[in-house]
Enzyme design. Structure first.
Site, PDB file in Angstrom:
ATOM      1  NE  ARG A   1     -27.528 -23.301 -22.494  1.00 45.80           N
ATOM      2  CZ  ARG A   1     -27.113 -21.918 -22.599  1.00 45.80           C
ATOM      3  NH1 ARG A   1     -26.711 -22.056 -21.413  1.00 45.80           N
ATOM      4  NH2 ARG A   1     -26.509 -20.980 -23.097  1.00 45.80           N
TER       5      ARG A   1
ATOM      6  N   GLY B   1     -29.270 -14.381 -14.840  1.00 50.31           N
ATOM      7  CA  GLY B   1     -30.122 -13.667 -15.906  1.00 50.31           C
ATOM      8  C   GLY B   1     -29.828 -14.657 -17.239  1.00 50.31           C
TER       9      GLY B   1
ATOM     10  CG  ASP C   1     -20.173 -14.305 -18.096  1.00 52.87           C
ATOM     11  OD1 ASP C   1     -20.461 -13.186 -18.489  1.00 52.87           O
ATOM     12  OD2 ASP C   1     -20.749 -15.195 -18.856  1.00 52.87           O
TER      13      ASP C   1
ATOM     14  NE  ARG D   1     -18.723 -14.198 -15.153  1.00 51.65           N
ATOM     15  CZ  ARG D   1     -19.176 -15.853 -15.066  1.00 51.65           C
ATOM     16  NH1 ARG D   1     -17.738 -16.914 -14.538  1.00 51.65           N
ATOM     17  NH2 ARG D   1     -19.806 -16.406 -15.312  1.00 51.65           N
TER      18      ARG D   1
END
EC number: 2.5.1.19
Length: 428
Positions: A25, A91, A303, A376
């Site tokens: 971001r 993503g 997540d 993950r």
């Protein structure tokens, strides 16, 4: 590449890796700003490197220094020769940068690789044409062909599709919007949007938000270049905190307990499971206690499913986790992948619609497991191995590079016994 994790006790202190969500971001906000922004404690995972590459292709000049990155920009003005941007396997990258790239009047091809090529992208086709952006996809999949410029208008979108797309829309609107409102129905992952708004404000753009259903843009604003320090990543740190809860004690630094990151909810799960917990302002200490099964709603923090499963496997009884519907379009179909790989380690997982049941306390067995190229999953299996009855071998273990290249080193730092085989590089 294979990594073998042997059972063993955890003890020590480690600093959390930089937040991938905040880093990406910040790169986008710096691209949208006029001037030179400095990003301190930058993330250098594959997803973060892809974001820097996209920003460069959209017109920013990137200078990497030892402890910070300088991004000089005048907004989204891709050089004429740059007709394609590639978001790697991120993503967030593809969903955030597509509306931002649409601010340009140039025709741009947006691509990715790996699992991103199979993820649905048709929501772009539903929304962007309403904002005067021309777009085509390959039957709802990559590559995307877009041509702006995006015109900010009053619009209503379905928030259940992707909070990441809303992040991109909010950031793009921040550069051009005047007296318009984005209305969102059924928004998932509200904390991620809180993080987006927090970051936009840091770069000089304020959005008036009502219950995460309406986002008002008043008079025209512009992003201002500045300094930003990327905080520690709760998503990655969750694995270290669970490792301490099931196998010893650890202190994890550089974690902001006031963060807008949704994955700090791991603290709530650890508390429910009965782990010893001592949160400070920028540090968290976790130690092993008797652990019991717990109920947890991970709809807003999907997540966390992998570390939650590693935790639940060590809890007496059956743990119920809600939010499975958010897992289908991750790097793997994560609900099924967790069921398959933890099944190899002797942990039974049931999937019932939006609900996952993890039968813990039965003992984790040594096994050979696969990451399914999902960062993950690799980390969850590594944590589960700490309390197994024999070593766990993880195949395609380099998947961690996507978000947390330092993970195995950090696990070793707090006492994990890690043996690597194979030539694939783990760091960049």
């Amino acid at each position: 590449m294979q990594v073998t994790i042997s059972p063993g006790a955890i003890s020590g202190t480690v600093t959390a890796n930089p937040s991938k969500s905040a880093m990406q971001r910040a790169v986008a906000a710096a691209l949208l700003s006029n001037g030179t922004s400095i990003i301190r404690n930058p993330g250098l995972s594959n997803d973060c490197l892809a974001a820097l590459d996209v920003a460069a292709k959209l017109g920013a000049v990137i200078k990497r220094n030892e402890d910070h990155i300088e991004i000089t920009s005048k907004g989204v003005f891709p050089p004429a020769e740059n007709k394609e941007i590639n978001c790697g396997e991120s993503g967030l990258g593809i969903r955030m940068f597509t509306p931002i790239a649409s601010l340009s009047d140039q025709a741009i091809v947006i691509n990715g690789h790996g699992s991103l090529t199979t993820r649905p992208m048709d929501f772009f086709e539903q929304v962007l044409p309403q904002l005067d952006v021309k777009i085509t996809t390959r039957e709802g999949k990559l590559p995307l062909n877009i041509q702006g410029p995006l015109k900010a208008k009053n619009i209503t979108i379905d928030g259940s599709l992707s909070s990441q797309f809303l992040t991109g829309l909010l950031m793009a609107y921040g550069a051009v919007a005047e007296d318009v409102t984005i209305t969102v129905k059924d928004l998932k992952s509200k904390p991620y949007i809180a993080l987006t708004l927090q970051l936009m404000e840091q770069f000089g753009v304020q959005v008036k938000e009502e219950q995460f259903e309406k986002f008002h843009f008043g008079k025209r604003q512009s992003y201002k270049a500045g300094e930003y320090t990327v905080e520690g990543d709760w998503s990655g740190a969750a694995f270290l905190l669970v490792a301490a809860a099931v196998a010893g004690k650890a202190e994890v630094h550089h974690l902001n307990t006031q963060s807008a990151q949704s994955d700090k909810a791991i603290l709530e799960a650890l508390e429910k499971a009965g782990a010893g917990l001592l949160p400070g302002v920028f540090t968290v200490i976790v130690h092993k206690n008797k652990l019991q099964a717990f109920d947890f709603d991970a709809t807003d923090c999907p997540d966390l499913f992998p570390p939650l499963v590693a935790l639940a496997a060590n809890c007496e009884g059956t743990t119920k986790i809600i939010g499975v519907n958010r897992l289908a379009h991750k790097e793997s179909d994560r609900g099924k992948t967790l069921q398959e790989e933890f099944g190899k380690m002797g942990i039974a997982i049931e999937l019932h619609g939006d609900e996952m049941l993890v039968h813990g306390g039965t003992g984790i067995k040594g096994a050979v497991v696969k990451s399914h190229n999902d960062h993950r999953i690799a980390m969850a299996c590594a944590v589960a191995a700490l309390t197994a009855d024999a070593p766990v071998v993880i195949e395609d273990a380099e998947a961690i590079n996507k978000s947390y290249p330092e993970f195995y080193e950090h696990l070793e730092k707090i006492g994990g016994i890690v043996k690597k085989q194979g030539s694939a590089s783990l760091t960049h």
